[in-house]
Design a protein around this motif. Structure first.
Motif, PDB file in Angstrom:
ATOM      1  N   SER A  86       0.828  -1.210   0.000  1.00 25.85           N
ATOM      2  CA  SER A  86       0.000   0.000   0.000  1.00 25.85           C
ATOM      3  C   SER A  86       0.861   1.257   0.000  1.00 25.85           C
ATOM      4  O   SER A  86       0.583   2.219  -0.733  1.00 25.85           O
ATOM      5  CB  SER A  86      -0.932  -0.019   1.210  1.00 25.85           C
ATOM      6  OG  SER A  86      -1.705   1.157   1.264  1.00 25.85           O
ATOM      7  N   SER A  87       1.919   1.252   0.829  1.00 26.30           N
ATOM      8  CA  SER A  87       2.792   2.430   0.911  1.00 26.30           C
ATOM      9  C   SER A  87       3.489   2.703  -0.419  1.00 26.30           C
ATOM     10  O   SER A  87       3.784   3.859  -0.751  1.00 26.30           O
ATOM     11  CB  SER A  87       3.843   2.225   2.012  1.00 26.30           C
ATOM     12  OG  SER A  87       3.231   2.124   3.276  1.00 26.30           O
ATOM     13  N   ALA A  88       3.733   1.648  -1.181  1.00 25.18           N
ATOM     14  CA  ALA A  88       4.402   1.819  -2.475  1.00 25.18           C
ATOM     15  C   ALA A  88       3.437   2.254  -3.568  1.00 25.18           C
ATOM     16  O   ALA A  88       3.861   2.492  -4.704  1.00 25.18           O
ATOM     17  CB  ALA A  88       5.088   0.519  -2.866  1.00 25.18           C
ATOM     18  N   GLY A  89       2.151   2.341  -3.225  1.00 28.00           N
ATOM     19  CA  GLY A  89       1.170   2.804  -4.203  1.00 28.00           C
ATOM     20  C   GLY A  89       0.519   1.706  -5.001  1.00 28.00           C
ATOM     21  O   GLY A  89      -0.261   1.976  -5.911  1.00 28.00           O
ATOM     22  N   GLY A  90       0.813   0.450  -4.678  1.00 21.33           N
ATOM     23  CA  GLY A  90       0.227  -0.660  -5.407  1.00 21.33           C
ATOM     24  C   GLY A  90      -1.037  -1.181  -4.743  1.00 21.33           C
ATOM     25  O   GLY A  90      -1.353  -0.847  -3.604  1.00 21.33           O
ATOM     26  N   THR A  91      -1.751  -1.998  -5.487  1.00 19.30           N
ATOM     27  CA  THR A  91      -2.960  -2.624  -4.981  1.00 19.30           C
ATOM     28  C   THR A  91      -2.938  -4.098  -5.361  1.00 19.30           C
ATOM     29  O   THR A  91      -2.670  -4.443  -6.521  1.00 19.30           O
ATOM     30  CB  THR A  91      -4.223  -1.982  -5.579  1.00 19.30           C
ATOM     31  OG1 THR A  91      -4.168  -0.571  -5.386  1.00 19.30           O
ATOM     32  CG2 THR A  91      -5.482  -2.530  -4.930  1.00 19.30           C
ATOM     33  N   VAL A  92      -3.202  -4.948  -4.379  1.00 24.35           N
ATOM     34  CA  VAL A  92      -3.197  -6.386  -4.635  1.00 24.35           C
ATOM     35  C   VAL A  92      -4.411  -6.748  -5.477  1.00 24.35           C
ATOM     36  O   VAL A  92      -5.533  -6.329  -5.192  1.00 24.35           O
ATOM     37  CB  VAL A  92      -3.211  -7.174  -3.315  1.00 24.35           C
ATOM     38  CG1 VAL A  92      -3.326  -8.675  -3.596  1.00 24.35           C
ATOM     39  CG2 VAL A  92      -1.965  -6.886  -2.506  1.00 24.35           C
ATOM     40  N   VAL A  93      -4.178  -7.499  -6.538  1.00 22.42           N
ATOM     41  CA  VAL A  93      -5.268  -8.006  -7.366  1.00 22.42           C
ATOM     42  C   VAL A  93      -5.693  -9.343  -6.780  1.00 22.42           C
ATOM     43  O   VAL A  93      -4.914 -10.310  -6.762  1.00 22.42           O
ATOM     44  CB  VAL A  93      -4.824  -8.175  -8.827  1.00 22.42           C
ATOM     45  CG1 VAL A  93      -5.975  -8.721  -9.670  1.00 22.42           C
ATOM     46  CG2 VAL A  93      -4.349  -6.839  -9.383  1.00 22.42           C
ATOM     47  N   GLY A  94      -6.892  -9.422  -6.273  1.00 19.54           N
ATOM     48  CA  GLY A  94      -7.360 -10.628  -5.609  1.00 19.54           C
ATOM     49  C   GLY A  94      -6.854 -10.646  -4.175  1.00 19.54           C
ATOM     50  O   GLY A  94      -7.257  -9.820  -3.368  1.00 19.54           O
ATOM     51  N   ALA A  95      -5.963 -11.579  -3.855  1.00 19.81           N
ATOM     52  CA  ALA A  95      -5.426 -11.684  -2.493  1.00 19.81           C
ATOM     53  C   ALA A  95      -3.981 -12.129  -2.543  1.00 19.81           C
ATOM     54  O   ALA A  95      -3.530 -12.747  -3.519  1.00 19.81           O
ATOM     55  CB  ALA A  95      -6.253 -12.666  -1.669  1.00 19.81           C
ATOM     56  N   VAL A  96      -3.238 -11.820  -1.460  1.00 21.21           N
ATOM     57  CA  VAL A  96      -1.858 -12.277  -1.345  1.00 21.21           C
ATOM     58  C   VAL A  96      -1.871 -13.752  -0.948  1.00 21.21           C
ATOM     59  O   VAL A  96      -2.630 -14.172  -0.062  1.00 21.21           O
ATOM     60  CB  VAL A  96      -1.096 -11.453  -0.291  1.00 21.21           C
ATOM     61  CG1 VAL A  96       0.343 -11.956  -0.164  1.00 21.21           C
ATOM     62  CG2 VAL A  96      -1.120  -9.972  -0.653  1.00 21.21           C
ATOM     63  N   THR A  97      -1.064 -14.528  -1.606  1.00 23.05           N
ATOM     64  CA  THR A  97      -0.914 -15.935  -1.235  1.00 23.05           C
ATOM     65  C   THR A  97       0.344 -16.069  -0.373  1.00 23.05           C
ATOM     66  O   THR A  97       1.460 -15.814  -0.857  1.00 23.05           O
ATOM     67  CB  THR A  97      -0.789 -16.833  -2.476  1.00 23.05           C
ATOM     68  OG1 THR A  97      -1.968 -16.680  -3.280  1.00 23.05           O
ATOM     69  CG2 THR A  97      -0.630 -18.290  -2.086  1.00 23.05           C
ATOM     70  N   TYR A  98       0.149 -16.429   0.903  1.00 22.13           N
ATOM     71  CA  TYR A  98       1.276 -16.495   1.839  1.00 22.13           C
ATOM     72  C   TYR A  98       1.786 -17.921   1.974  1.00 22.13           C
ATOM     73  O   TYR A  98       1.015 -18.899   1.905  1.00 22.13           O
ATOM     74  CB  TYR A  98       0.853 -15.995   3.216  1.00 22.13           C
ATOM     75  CG  TYR A  98       0.569 -14.503   3.256  1.00 22.13           C
ATOM     76  CD1 TYR A  98       1.618 -13.590   3.285  1.00 22.13           C
ATOM     77  CD2 TYR A  98      -0.742 -14.030   3.260  1.00 22.13           C
ATOM     78  CE1 TYR A  98       1.365 -12.231   3.312  1.00 22.13           C
ATOM     79  CE2 TYR A  98      -1.010 -12.670   3.289  1.00 22.13           C
ATOM     80  CZ  TYR A  98       0.051 -11.765   3.312  1.00 22.13           C
ATOM     81  OH  TYR A  98      -0.208 -10.426   3.349  1.00 22.13           O
ATOM     82  N   THR A  99       3.120 -18.023   2.188  1.00 21.42           N
ATOM     83  CA  THR A  99       3.721 -19.300   2.563  1.00 21.42           C
ATOM     84  C   THR A  99       3.626 -19.396   4.082  1.00 21.42           C
ATOM     85  O   THR A  99       4.259 -18.597   4.793  1.00 21.42           O
ATOM     86  CB  THR A  99       5.190 -19.382   2.120  1.00 21.42           C
ATOM     87  OG1 THR A  99       5.274 -19.145   0.707  1.00 21.42           O
ATOM     88  CG2 THR A  99       5.792 -20.742   2.458  1.00 21.42           C
ATOM     89  N   PRO A 100       2.821 -20.328   4.612  1.00 22.28           N
ATOM     90  CA  PRO A 100       2.585 -20.345   6.062  1.00 22.28           C
ATOM     91  C   PRO A 100       3.793 -20.846   6.859  1.00 22.28           C
ATOM     92  O   PRO A 100       4.703 -21.495   6.326  1.00 22.28           O
ATOM     93  CB  PRO A 100       1.403 -21.306   6.198  1.00 22.28           C
ATOM     94  CG  PRO A 100       1.531 -22.230   5.034  1.00 22.28           C
ATOM     95  CD  PRO A 100       2.087 -21.388   3.911  1.00 22.28           C
ATOM     96  N   MET A 101       3.765 -20.539   8.141  1.00 22.35           N
ATOM     97  CA  MET A 101       4.790 -21.078   9.052  1.00 22.35           C
ATOM     98  C   MET A 101       4.565 -22.584   9.212  1.00 22.35           C
ATOM     99  O   MET A 101       3.457 -23.088   8.956  1.00 22.35           O
ATOM    100  CB  MET A 101       4.677 -20.389  10.418  1.00 22.35           C
ATOM    101  CG  MET A 101       4.865 -18.866  10.353  1.00 22.35           C
ATOM    102  SD  MET A 101       6.518 -18.394   9.869  1.00 22.35           S
ATOM    103  CE  MET A 101       7.463 -18.826  11.337  1.00 22.35           C
TER     104      MET A 101
END
Length: 574
Positions: A283-298
């Motif tokens: 967000s701070s960089a001015g971008g917007t996620v398309v859909g959702a972020v896919t995280y690698t879980p712990m």
């Protein structure tokens, strides 16, 4: 040739006649090969029929009656009346009263076979106290007739093109008709019956032919156009300015630790990345996620670390990640300023006389009603903060900058710009043709009511052979002397040779560069200070938008069109 008062002459040479109307007139009258004032063996005896406000005032006419007509202007008439002595008249009330003028064969039973020369209204009555006469000037009120027509009626009558980017958007009636006329190769006038008609400049087959037996002595004349008035090249410059929406699609995959190095990572005391840091950095960089972020879980189970174990803590681990992948959009707008450089010319005319140039300019600015705050609206919608999608939104394509030309208002969109350019092209074509038909051949004959502005006439007399559309005429009747003549001029389009046809390039504006897609020059840079003694910050830096993508684009679209000409028959034999 013969004098106007010598009414004996050979019969007119018959050419294919106009369609015979159900008027009760003899076919030869309608064809112009015979008439009340046209000699045909027996002496021609004619009479003028003049009505004012529905009353026959022919007996009050004193002197000459003149009816004049010219392409694109009002038909006018003039005559003088001497009302009976003792008649009380209210002259101001004459203005606007209906006037008709006919020529007819004189017969003991009354006028026979009347043919209309003029239908109009009184423009100005002038009283001469000394002579006790009223000089009447009348007009067919061409402008008023067109002012009374709707735009739809004018469109149907004239055709052609029209654009609010070229002409006055509020114009109506006469002015609107003139705008449309400027795009066609034709003339508009009212006929002798007062009805509007459009006549193309390219002449049809001649309906009348006049030879030396018909042309009055000394009336034949040729007037050739000067070079200075010719136009054979028109340069059109048209600017079109509008916004273009763009979306960059950055595909980002980031991993700072995996299971093979997890144990050592923990031993080194390094920091785990918080998911909130990822979202905040995007967000701070001015971008917007398309859909959702896919995280690698712990890890979901204990992991051996040295002599001990790293043990999962689900509530905390759900806020952390070992990496992520996402498609990140960056939306912005670009201004496009197109310059359409159009050349309209007649190549043969350029060869014959050299370049005779005119220039025309036009411009249009595209209006996007959703322009204010569009970038913010796009960002909030992509982030699911707003549920209402902006009117236009470029599709995000991974690894590409994807452009979209938005929905502009109907009067300023691409179709409107195209219509404006094509309107200017047709104006240029008409100007070129008009400048090349300023040559005229003129003659006078015994009054022939068939001669009119909608007719093509052939003249073959005294070494001059010409075929052209009638450009102007004057009918003159002098009841006292019995003289009745028609003086007329035919327009001659001439460039390179008799009867030559110069083809045109169809009017179709050149296509402008489409929005399209381009490859992104580089990928975002990710920085994660994950050392034990570091500040544990996470930043994301997008590559700068290239100047060619965001700065105003200024393409020039060049095109060339051939203007048409149809050269009329015109030869001089010495």
């Amino acid at each position: 040739m013969f004098a106007a008062t010598a009414f004996a002459a050979a019969p007119y040479a018959a050419l294919p006649a106009d369609a015979v109307e159900d008027s009760g007139l003899p076919p030869e009258y309608l064809a112009g090969t015979a008439g009340a004032a046209i000699p045909g063996g027996a002496a021609a005896v004619w009479t003028a029929v003049v009505t004012l406000h529905g009353a026959d005032v022919s007996a009050q006419v004193l002197g000459e009656i003149v009816v004049e007509a010219e392409e694109g202007t009002a038909r006018v008439a003039s005559f003088t009346l001497r009302p009976p002595a003792g008649t009380a008249i209210y002259l101001p009330g004459w203005t606007g009263r209906a006037v008709t003028i006919d020529i007819a064969a004189a017969d003991s039973s009354g006028p026979l076979y009347p043919m209309r020369l003029f239908t109009g209204v009184v423009d100005s009555p002038q009283y001469d106290p000394e002579a006790r006469t009223v000089a009447v000037s009348a007009t067919d009120d061409l402008q008023g007739a067109l002012d009374a027509l709707s735009r739809q009626a004018i469109d149907s009558l004239i055709g052609g093109r029209w654009s609010p980017a070229v002409f006055d958007a509020s114009a109506g009636g006469w002015a609107y008709a003139q705008d449309r006329l400027s795009t066609v190769r034709a003339s508009l006038d009212l006929g002798p019956d007062g009805l509007p008609r459009l006549t193309p400049w390219p002449p049809a087959a001649p309906s009348l032919r006049f030879t030396g037996d018909h042309v009055l002595e000394g009336s034949l004349a040729v007037n050739l156009a000067d070079r200075q008035g010719l136009v054979n090249t028109v340069d059109i410059t048209f600017g079109y300015r509008f916004p273009r929406l763009k979306a960059e699609g950055h595909a980002l995959t980031y991993s700072y630790v995996d299971m093979t190095g997890f144990s050592q990572y923990v031993i080194d005391g390094k920091w785990f990345l918080q998911r909130s840091q990822v979202e905040g950095a995007i967000s701070s960089a001015g971008g917007t996620v398309v859909g959702a972020v896919t995280y690698t879980p712990m890890p979901s189970s204990p992991v051996a670390v040295g002599s001990g174990f790293w043990t999962p803590n689900p509530p905390v681990d759900a806020t952390l990640c070992m990496g992520f992948s996402a498609v990140i959009a960056y939306d912005y707008a670009q201004t496009v300023e197109e310059t359409h450089a159009v050349t309209v010319h007649c190549p043969a005319a350029v060869t014959a006389t050299g370049i005779m140039r005119q220039a025309m300019r036009g411009a249009l600015e595209g209006v996007y009603q959703d322009a204010e705050g569009w970038e913010t609206k796009a960002k909030l919608y992509r982030a699911d903060v707003e549920s209402v999608q902006p009117q236009d939104l470029p599709t995000v394509v991974s690894g590409k900058t994807n452009g979209l030309d938005p929905t502009l208002t109907a009067d300023t969109n691409r179709a409107a710009a195209t219509a404006a350019i094509e309107t200017l092209i047709d104006v240029a074509k008409a100007r070129i043709w008009a400048s090349h038909r300023r040559n005229t051949v003129s003659a006078a004959v015994c009054l022939n009511p068939v001669i009119d502005l909608d007719k093509t006439v052939e003249i073959d007399a005294d070494g001059i052979h010409a075929i052209g559309k009638v450009q102007r005429l004057a009918h003159r009747m002098a009841p006292e002397s019995g003289e009745a003549t028609t003086t007329f001029s035919v327009a001659i389009c001439a460039v390179a040779g008799v009867g030559t046809t110069h083809p045109e390039t169809a009017t179709a504006a050149a296509a402008a560069p489409a929005a399209g897609q381009t490859n992104l020059p580089s990928s975002p840079v990710v920085t994660f200070n994950n050392g034990a003694a570091a500040d544990h910050s996470f930043t994301l830096e997008f590559p700068a938008v290239s100047s060619g993508e965001r700065a105003a684009a200024t393409p020039t679209i060049a095109s060339t069109f051939s203007a048409p000409l149809v050269e009329d028959v015109f030869t001089v034999t010495l």
